[in-house]
Each structure stands twice: as structure tokens, then as C-alpha cells.
Design an enzyme around this catalytic site. Structure first.
Site, mmCIF file in Angstrom:
data_model
loop_
_atom_site.group_PDB
_atom_site.id
_atom_site.type_symbol
_atom_site.label_atom_id
_atom_site.label_comp_id
_atom_site.label_asym_id
_atom_site.label_seq_id
_atom_site.Cartn_x
_atom_site.Cartn_y
_atom_site.Cartn_z
ATOM 1 N N ARG A 51 0.415 10.449 0.545
ATOM 2 C CA ARG A 51 0.853 11.316 1.371
ATOM 3 C C ARG A 51 1.920 12.342 0.915
ATOM 4 O O ARG A 51 2.452 13.006 1.660
ATOM 5 C CB ARG A 51 1.035 10.832 2.843
ATOM 6 C CG ARG A 51 -0.018 9.896 3.359
ATOM 7 C CD ARG A 51 0.460 9.260 4.686
ATOM 8 N NE ARG A 51 -0.743 8.473 5.111
ATOM 9 C CZ ARG A 51 -0.657 7.681 6.277
ATOM 10 N NH1 ARG A 51 0.643 7.892 6.982
ATOM 11 N NH2 ARG A 51 -1.514 6.886 6.638
ATOM 12 N N GLU A 74 0.824 -1.276 -0.014
ATOM 13 C CA GLU A 74 -0.023 -0.045 -0.158
ATOM 14 C C GLU A 74 0.787 1.200 0.050
ATOM 15 O O GLU A 74 1.577 1.524 1.015
ATOM 16 C CB GLU A 74 -0.701 0.060 1.168
ATOM 17 C CG GLU A 74 -1.614 1.324 1.292
ATOM 18 C CD GLU A 74 -2.442 1.329 2.566
ATOM 19 O OE1 GLU A 74 -2.869 2.443 3.186
ATOM 20 O OE2 GLU A 74 -2.827 0.253 3.233
ATOM 21 N N LYS A 128 -10.845 -2.019 6.616
ATOM 22 C CA LYS A 128 -9.744 -1.544 7.494
ATOM 23 C C LYS A 128 -10.089 -1.088 8.762
ATOM 24 O O LYS A 128 -11.336 -0.282 8.988
ATOM 25 C CB LYS A 128 -9.138 -0.503 6.691
ATOM 26 C CG LYS A 128 -7.821 0.088 7.492
ATOM 27 C CD LYS A 128 -7.172 1.209 6.474
ATOM 28 C CE LYS A 128 -6.084 2.128 7.093
ATOM 29 N NZ LYS A 128 -5.637 3.055 6.365
#
Length: 212
Positions: free
Chosen positions: A49, A45, A133
Site C-alpha cells: 500500500r 504481513e 483469508k
């Protein structure tokens, strides 16, 4: 349309841990991903960001055989479109909005949405999402809290992420409602910046054996 459970579960069961990565330099994405795959962690993943996240996703998708590259911290339909165009094979969000779930309905690339409370899980179950998640895992109550959801919300299976470490991961992985965990300890910013590919591979190999 809801979640394509078989697609996202294939990602979640590829290995016990999905590394959660912040890539500042896209040139380091390929050797980093190669080290993770060699160590036995194919699902990766890359979070949105940094300004170079899309470039990193595209590079790993194109050049790293065996990698299942996904995009994390996806918050908007525009970001969903962008990561799919870059080659992401799964999408992860810290939470869920109707707008984001509607966007996911427009794509064949599956979404793993975040949830932290029973009500959030119930709302996602109503939308056809059973693979979720759990975020932020440690701050939201950790493995004891997640265990308490397993009986009343038995259909939901989770990837806990947020504060999960090598030491804490086994407590999550033994829960009946956990398929894998997400963690940044395998390839943190310092290891990537210093190009510690052998160290990343070693930590990936140790992580790949968790829960066995």
C-alpha cells in the site's frame, strides 16, 4: 497445481495473530519486525500500500532472524513476481482471480487468497485452496457469519482480517474453521511512525497469548 497447504498452514499456525502492516518508511521496517518477533509474532504481513513496501519486505527478510515475512494486498501476477523477488515467504490477496491463482501456480511461495462468500470459498476449494483469508471480516458478517460456514464448507480454514481488534479476536479464534487472525492494532501507522517499539512488542506479546 493448487495451494501448498502445509506451507501456508505453517505460517497461519506460527502464532494466533498475523500483524498487517503499512510501512511508509522502510528504515523502520527492521526494528518494527524485531519488536514483533520478540513479542512472539513471527509471521508478518507487509502490505503493498506504499511505494516502499518491497524495500521493507527485503529488509525484514534479510535482517530479522526468526521473521516470516509476507506480502499483502497482492493483486496481479506482476506484483506476485515482485514480492517473491523481494523475499516474501507468503503472499496474501484480498480476493482471488483466475489470473492471480494461475500466477501462484508458477511460484513455490504460497498464496493465502481472500474470500467473503460461500460461492467464493467454493470456487477456491475447486482450485485446491483450503486455507483462506476471510476479508473484510467484520464488514462481511464477523464471527457469527464465519461460524455459519464451518459446517457446509468444513475443508476451508481461515485467517479473518479486516476490523479485527484485540477485543474481537478471541471470538474468531474459538471457531473451528479459524487458524489465526490478521490485525493492524499491534503495529498501527502511529506506533510505527513514533518508533514505539516497546509498545509494539508489548501488544505482540499479548496477542501471542490469545486463544490459549
Amino acid at each position: 497445481m493448487g495451494q501448498d497447504i502445509s506451507k501456508i498452514e505453517a505460517v497461519m499456525t506460527a502464532a494466533p495473530v498475523i500483524p498487517v502492516l503499512v510501512i511508509e518508511d522502510p528504515k523502520k521496517a527492521v526494528p518494527m519486525a524485531e519488536a514483533l518477533v520478540r513479542g512472539g509474532l513471527p509471521a508478518i504481513e507487509i502490505t503493498l500500500r506504499t511505494p516502499h513496501a518491497l524495500e521493507a519486505i527485503a529488509a525484514v527478510n534479510e535482517h530479522v532472524e526468526g521473521a516470516i515475512v509476507g506480502a499483502g494486498t497482492v493483486l496481479t501476477p506482476q506484483q506476485y513476481d515482485a514480492v517473491v523477488s523481494a523475499g516474501a515467504r507468503f503472499v496474501v490477496s484480498p480476493g482471488a482471480t483466475d489470473t492471480l491463482l494461475d500466477a501462484a501456480d508458477e511460484h513455490s511461495v504460497p498464496l493465502l487468497p481472500g474470500a467473503a462468500t460461500a460461492s467464493e470459498v467454493m470456487k477456491l476449494l475447486e482450485r485446491g485452496y483450503e486455507r483462506l483469508k476471510f476479508f473484510p471480516a467484520e464488514q462481511a458478517g464477523g464471527s457469527p457469519y464465519l461460524k455459519s460456514l464451518s459446517s457446509p464448507l468444513a475443508a476451508a480454514k481461515f485467517c479473518p482480517t479486516g476490523g479485527v481488534s484485540l477485543e474481537k479476536a478471541p471470538d474468531y479464534l474459538k471457531l473451528p474453521n479459524v487458524l489465526c487472525v490478521g490485525g493492524s492494532w499491534i503495529a498501527d501507522a502511529k506506533a510505527i511512525a513514533s518508533e514505539d517499539w516497546s509498545g509494539i512488542e508489548e501488544r505482540a506479546r499479548a496477542a501471542s497469548q490469545l486463544g490459549k
